[in-house]
Write an enzyme that holds these catalytic residues in place. Structure first.
Site, PDB file in Angstrom:
ATOM      1  N   CYS A   2       0.834  -1.167   0.235  1.00  0.00           N
ATOM      2  CA  CYS A   2      -0.130  -0.037   0.238  1.00  0.00           C
ATOM      3  C   CYS A   2       0.510   1.236   0.052  1.00  0.00           C
ATOM      4  O   CYS A   2       1.864   1.368   0.396  1.00  0.00           O
ATOM      5  CB  CYS A   2      -1.461  -0.205   0.784  1.00  0.00           C
ATOM      6  SG  CYS A   2      -1.991  -1.684   1.005  1.00  0.00           S
ATOM      7  N   ARG A  27       3.697   1.788  -7.493  1.00  0.00           N
ATOM      8  CA  ARG A  27       3.229   0.522  -6.372  1.00  0.00           C
ATOM      9  C   ARG A  27       2.324  -0.365  -7.060  1.00  0.00           C
ATOM     10  O   ARG A  27       1.877  -1.491  -6.071  1.00  0.00           O
ATOM     11  CB  ARG A  27       3.460   0.867  -5.127  1.00  0.00           C
ATOM     12  CG  ARG A  27       4.665   1.367  -4.205  1.00  0.00           C
ATOM     13  CD  ARG A  27       4.017   2.452  -3.328  1.00  0.00           C
ATOM     14  NE  ARG A  27       3.921   1.437  -2.638  1.00  0.00           N
ATOM     15  CZ  ARG A  27       4.978   1.190  -1.477  1.00  0.00           C
ATOM     16  NH1 ARG A  27       6.228   1.248  -1.742  1.00  0.00           N
ATOM     17  NH2 ARG A  27       3.919   0.748  -0.007  1.00  0.00           N
ATOM     18  N   ASN A 101      -1.168  -0.252   6.403  1.00  0.00           N
ATOM     19  CA  ASN A 101      -0.822  -0.957   5.387  1.00  0.00           C
ATOM     20  C   ASN A 101       0.411  -2.255   6.492  1.00  0.00           C
ATOM     21  O   ASN A 101       0.335  -2.258   7.035  1.00  0.00           O
ATOM     22  CB  ASN A 101       0.947  -0.317   5.066  1.00  0.00           C
ATOM     23  CG  ASN A 101       1.635  -0.974   4.021  1.00  0.00           C
ATOM     24  OD1 ASN A 101       1.258  -2.014   3.413  1.00  0.00           O
ATOM     25  ND2 ASN A 101       3.155  -0.673   3.483  1.00  0.00           N
ATOM     26  N   GLY A 102      -0.137  -3.980   5.960  1.00  0.00           N
ATOM     27  CA  GLY A 102       0.086  -4.563   7.049  1.00  0.00           C
ATOM     28  C   GLY A 102      -0.903  -5.769   6.326  1.00  0.00           C
ATOM     29  O   GLY A 102      -1.681  -5.685   6.214  1.00  0.00           O
ATOM     30  N   GLU A 488      15.144 -22.650  -9.378  1.00  0.00           N
ATOM     31  CA  GLU A 488      15.533 -21.383  -9.461  1.00  0.00           C
ATOM     32  C   GLU A 488      16.253 -20.609  -8.977  1.00  0.00           C
ATOM     33  O   GLU A 488      16.617 -19.140  -9.486  1.00  0.00           O
ATOM     34  CB  GLU A 488      13.833 -20.728  -8.156  1.00  0.00           C
ATOM     35  CG  GLU A 488      13.744 -19.849  -8.064  1.00  0.00           C
ATOM     36  CD  GLU A 488      13.459 -18.321  -9.558  1.00  0.00           C
ATOM     37  OE1 GLU A 488      13.592 -19.264 -10.599  1.00  0.00           O
ATOM     38  OE2 GLU A 488      13.842 -17.273  -9.108  1.00  0.00           O
ATOM     39  N   LYS A 492      18.280 -17.278 -11.068  1.00  0.00           N
ATOM     40  CA  LYS A 492      18.528 -16.093 -10.853  1.00  0.00           C
ATOM     41  C   LYS A 492      19.995 -15.617 -11.458  1.00  0.00           C
ATOM     42  O   LYS A 492      20.325 -14.613 -11.723  1.00  0.00           O
ATOM     43  CB  LYS A 492      18.673 -15.980  -9.553  1.00  0.00           C
ATOM     44  CG  LYS A 492      17.005 -16.283  -8.966  1.00  0.00           C
ATOM     45  CD  LYS A 492      16.403 -14.621  -9.129  1.00  0.00           C
ATOM     46  CE  LYS A 492      15.513 -14.800 -10.200  1.00  0.00           C
ATOM     47  NZ  LYS A 492      14.313 -15.842 -11.721  1.00  0.00           N
ATOM     48  N   GLU A 495      21.193 -15.631 -15.107  1.00  0.00           N
ATOM     49  CA  GLU A 495      20.236 -14.454 -16.374  1.00  0.00           C
ATOM     50  C   GLU A 495      20.868 -13.283 -15.196  1.00  0.00           C
ATOM     51  O   GLU A 495      20.700 -13.101 -15.943  1.00  0.00           O
ATOM     52  CB  GLU A 495      18.876 -14.397 -15.754  1.00  0.00           C
ATOM     53  CG  GLU A 495      18.910 -14.357 -14.177  1.00  0.00           C
ATOM     54  CD  GLU A 495      16.338 -13.658 -14.363  1.00  0.00           C
ATOM     55  OE1 GLU A 495      16.095 -14.381 -15.321  1.00  0.00           O
ATOM     56  OE2 GLU A 495      15.984 -14.492 -13.808  1.00  0.00           O
ATOM     57  N   HIS A 511      24.105 -40.423 -12.242  1.00  0.00           N
ATOM     58  CA  HIS A 511      24.029 -40.945 -12.889  1.00  0.00           C
ATOM     59  C   HIS A 511      24.803 -39.309 -14.310  1.00  0.00           C
ATOM     60  O   HIS A 511      23.945 -39.561 -15.777  1.00  0.00           O
ATOM     61  CB  HIS A 511      22.928 -40.602 -13.378  1.00  0.00           C
ATOM     62  CG  HIS A 511      21.688 -41.464 -12.983  1.00  0.00           C
ATOM     63  ND1 HIS A 511      21.591 -42.635 -12.907  1.00  0.00           N
ATOM     64  CD2 HIS A 511      21.133 -41.189 -11.470  1.00  0.00           C
ATOM     65  CE1 HIS A 511      21.897 -43.427 -11.355  1.00  0.00           C
ATOM     66  NE2 HIS A 511      20.800 -42.235 -10.602  1.00  0.00           N
ATOM     67  N   LYS A 610      10.996  -8.225 -19.309  1.00  0.00           N
ATOM     68  CA  LYS A 610      10.492  -8.533 -18.421  1.00  0.00           C
ATOM     69  C   LYS A 610       9.571  -8.420 -17.894  1.00  0.00           C
ATOM     70  O   LYS A 610       9.176 -10.406 -17.733  1.00  0.00           O
ATOM     71  CB  LYS A 610      10.413  -7.425 -16.994  1.00  0.00           C
ATOM     72  CG  LYS A 610       8.777  -7.337 -16.135  1.00  0.00           C
ATOM     73  CD  LYS A 610      10.190  -7.820 -15.780  1.00  0.00           C
ATOM     74  CE  LYS A 610       9.608  -8.688 -14.529  1.00  0.00           C
ATOM     75  NZ  LYS A 610       9.616  -9.663 -13.405  1.00  0.00           N
TER      76      LYS A 610
HETATM   77  C1  AGP Z   1      12.728 -15.284 -14.534  1.00  0.00           C
HETATM   78  O1  AGP Z   1      13.798 -14.490 -13.396  1.00  0.00           O
HETATM   79  C2  AGP Z   1      12.188 -13.793 -15.608  1.00  0.00           C
HETATM   80  N1  AGP Z   1      12.658 -12.912 -15.534  1.00  0.00           N
HETATM   81  C3  AGP Z   1      11.811 -14.938 -16.455  1.00  0.00           C
HETATM   82  O2  AGP Z   1      11.957 -16.381 -16.902  1.00  0.00           O
HETATM   83  C4  AGP Z   1      10.158 -14.871 -16.271  1.00  0.00           C
HETATM   84  O3  AGP Z   1      10.160 -15.566 -15.218  1.00  0.00           O
HETATM   85  C5  AGP Z   1       9.542 -15.578 -17.554  1.00  0.00           C
HETATM   86  O4  AGP Z   1       9.391 -14.807 -18.442  1.00  0.00           O
HETATM   87  C6  AGP Z   1       7.810 -15.827 -17.142  1.00  0.00           C
HETATM   88  O5  AGP Z   1       7.673 -14.615 -17.115  1.00  0.00           O
HETATM   89  P1  AGP Z   1       5.461 -14.827 -16.599  1.00  0.00           P
HETATM   90  O6  AGP Z   1       5.567 -15.082 -14.779  1.00  0.00           O
HETATM   91  O7  AGP Z   1       4.831 -12.796 -16.535  1.00  0.00           O
HETATM   92  O8  AGP Z   1       5.214 -15.755 -17.563  1.00  0.00           O
END
Ligand code: AGP
Length: 615
Positions: A2, A27, A101-102, A488, A492, A495, A511, A610
């Site tokens: 918020c 936000r 907020n919370g 994951e 991180k 990328e 394996h 993004k």
């Molecule tokens: C993850 O850090 C990346 N930005 C990328 O793998 C992302 O998760 C993927 O493109 C999916 O995006 P979305 O969740 O907006 O569908």
């Protein structure tokens, strides 16, 4: 996440508040409101659902004039964002207004206590409990500051609160409990400002103080008094001279949006949980899922489709739904799903996970589902995105906008949504009992603080980052529910630092991948006490026997996995279903600090976007 803005001084409060709320627009929010002590001596409020411009229109049509006021924007609140749930909320006499907020974890208990005293509630929010409690205490104390302090001492959970009242119209009272969103005090000349974030008041002043946990401030036009929650006066708080421009101010005190979003996770998880689980009974409600009872009962399978980080969240979702709802789950890449001509019917729920709601491969998978008349739902962060328009049901992440390309708070809030969905399906299908639900609810209530504890060890992750930043290959190992956590963690790192990193199921090492191990290849092992902890001990031994370097994520007092590692990262113990959330946070920060150390463009890594809106 918020947004809050407060003002007391010589100017009209409403324009300053509205302008400040607009500066918090990044936000995101879905409802907004403001309250002032008007020239007639009473509290006046204007609120509206939807974008801030709706509130601005409302204020233009029906102006409110006063030199003290407070405003609020709310992000993706539980259920349909309605005016009645928008802040500010006022007490039954209409002369005290509160923005918040919370989360008030014990609001059900407090609400029934107040109802037994004759209080009636006009909203579904936990916030309304706060303002009615202040009313109740004010009847006894006759002093607003004392009433606010006594009321806030009854609250459990992280909260940032600002109180305005015509009883004492010369002051705003602000308090911060736990790691709820920020509470910033801005110093003007003959005027004072309050905000949840620096950008809102930066144009008016660069001199700011910051409330810490369990601190209160009584803010008047020419002075501010800081106390703790017992009322003991605090030494004057340091006044910082903020020298940021607007964009960097949007990052707050953080260097990158990714760093800010990692540190927002305790609050984001709080927002994701808000109003969706009864912490006493464990009962889950998902108002926007829109799955009828007959559809729910007729389900034979769930198919999760997603990309990247969201796909890894889906792999964890498989464990949660299969264990808590006893429904078979398959997980597929959005980019693969439609090309394998999936066997689909009306008994298969197709669940998409997408932060942006615009990933073309995930949208295509949803279209494939609709073409086969399968029920669909989406776990999504961006309200109003395409995915929300083409899905039958929506479960919002409520994480606040995620601006850094590398997804962090969207991942952990997706896991919260997946756990809530698994519980909901289990409860609706009669396979998840009350005791189990209550145990999970108890651990969820503790989770934001525990995430805060993990974040507080950032210095340790920075030291590890310096130690390992120059290696060119990493292996991440996990097993069971934490195999996707390893995937994951590796994503991180690769990328944002451009280091080759691979997540692998720990049991698969023998394996093939074990041939890679030598002193030049650090291995990150997720060895927390989940369902397969004992199996991880031998994995670490296998790596160490080949002179491999091991960074182990473990729980406190770990005598087995941790004892054999070169470096350890301790995270609090919790139930198995929540271990990925606590284990991934240090991996996010390890990747972040290595990338910063290597000089990467953390918020916009090379070659990435993004939201991938192309095939
Ligand atoms: C993850 O850090 C990346 N930005 C990328 O793998 C992302 O998760 C993927 O493109 C999916 O995006 P979305 O969740 O907006 O569908």
């Amino acid at each position: 996440m918020c947004g809050i803005v407060g003002y007391v001084g010589r100017q009209g409060a409403a324009p300053i508040i509205l302008e400040g709320l607009q500066r918090l627009e990044y936000r995101g929010y879905d409802s907004a409101g403001l309250a002032v002590v008007a020239e007639n001596g009473h509290v006046e409020i204007r609120r509206d659902a939807g974008k801030l411009k709706n509130l601005c229109t409302r204020v233009e049509e029906s102006p409110i004039h006063g030199r003290i006021g407070v405003g609020h924007t709310r992000w993706a609140t539980h259920g349909p964002p309605t005016v009645r749930n928008a802040h500010p909320h006022r007490d039954r006499d209409g002369e005290i207004a509160v923005v918040h907020n919370g989360i008030v974890e014990n609001f059900l208990e407090l609400r029934s206590e107040l109802q037994s005293l004759g209080y009636e509630f006009r909203s579904d929010t936990d916030t309304e409990v706060i303002v009615q409690l202040i009313n109740h205490e004010y009847q006894a104390a006759g002093n607003l500051v004392q009433a606010v302090r006594r009321a806030l001492q009854r609250l459990k959970g992280p909260s940032a609160v600002v109180v305005l009242s015509s009883h004492e119209p010369d002051k705003l009272i602000v308090a911060r409990l736990g790691n709820a969103g920020g509470a910033v005090i801005g110093y003007g000349k003959g005027e004072m400002f309050i905000a949840s974030d620096i950008p809102a008041i930066l144009p008016h002043t660069r001199r700011m103080s910051f409330l810490e946990n369990r601190e209160m401030a009584v803010v008047m036009q020419d002075q501010v008094l800081f106390t703790d929650m017992s009322g003991k006066e605090l030494a004057a708080k340091e006044i910082h001279d903020i020298s940021w421009d607007a964009v960097s101010a949007a990052k707050g005190q953080y260097r990158h949006f990714m760093q800010k979003e990692i540190f927002e996770q305790a609050n984001a998880i709080t927002d994701t949980l808000r109003g969706r689980i009864d912490f006493v009974t464990g009962q889950v409600t998902l108002a926007d899922l829109h799955l009828s009872d007959e559809v729910l009962q007729a389900l034979h399978k769930v198919t999760i489709v997603a990309c990247g980080t969201s796909y890894y969240a889906g792999l964890i979702g498989k464990y949660l739904i299969e264990n808590l709802a006893r429904l078979p789950v398959e997980v597929d890449f959005g980019s693969e799903y439609r090309y394998r001509h999936p066997i689909l019917d009306t008994h298969t729920l197709v669940l998409a996970i997408t932060q942006s709601g615009e990933t073309v491969d995930t949208l295509a998978a949803l279209e494939e589902a609709r073409n086969h008349r399968a029920p669909t739902a989406v776990i999504v962060n961006a309200m109003g995105s395409q995915a929300t328009r083409v899905s039958d049901g929506v479960i919002t992440m409520q994480a606040g906008p995620e601006i850094g390309v590398a997804s962090t708070k969207a991942f952990t809030t997706s896991l919260i949504d997946l756990l809530l969905l698994a519980m909901y399906l289990g409860q609706q299908r009669g396979v998840l009992d009350v005791t189990s639900s209550q145990q999970i609810a108890h651990e969820l209530a503790l989770l934001p603080e525990r995430v805060g504890d993990v974040l507080a060890k950032d210095d340790h992750y920075q030291i590890l980052a310096r130690k390992y930043a120059n290696y060119s290959d990493f292996l991440y190992l996990g097993r069971g529910i934490n195999y996707p956590t390893a995937l994951e963690g590796a994503l991180k790192l690769k990328e944002i630092s451009y280091i080759h990193a691979e997540g692998y199921p720990a049991g698969e090492m023998k394996h093939g991948p074990i041939a890679l191990i030598d002193e030049n290849m650090p291995t990150v092992v997720i060895g927390v006490r989940d369902g397969v902890y004992d199996k991880m001990v031998s994995q670490v031994e296998q790596v160490k026997a080949r002179n491999g370097l091991v960074i182990a994520v473990v729980n406190p007092d770990d005598g087995a996995v941790g004892a054999k590692a070169d470096d350890i990262i301790e995270v609090p113990e919790t139930i198995e279903w929540l271990t990925p959330i606590l284990a991934v946070v240090p991996l996010q920060l390890l990747a972040y600090h290595i990338a910063v150390w290597r000089g990467s463009d953390v918020d916009q890594p090379r070659n990435l976007a993004k939201s991938v809106t192309v095939e």
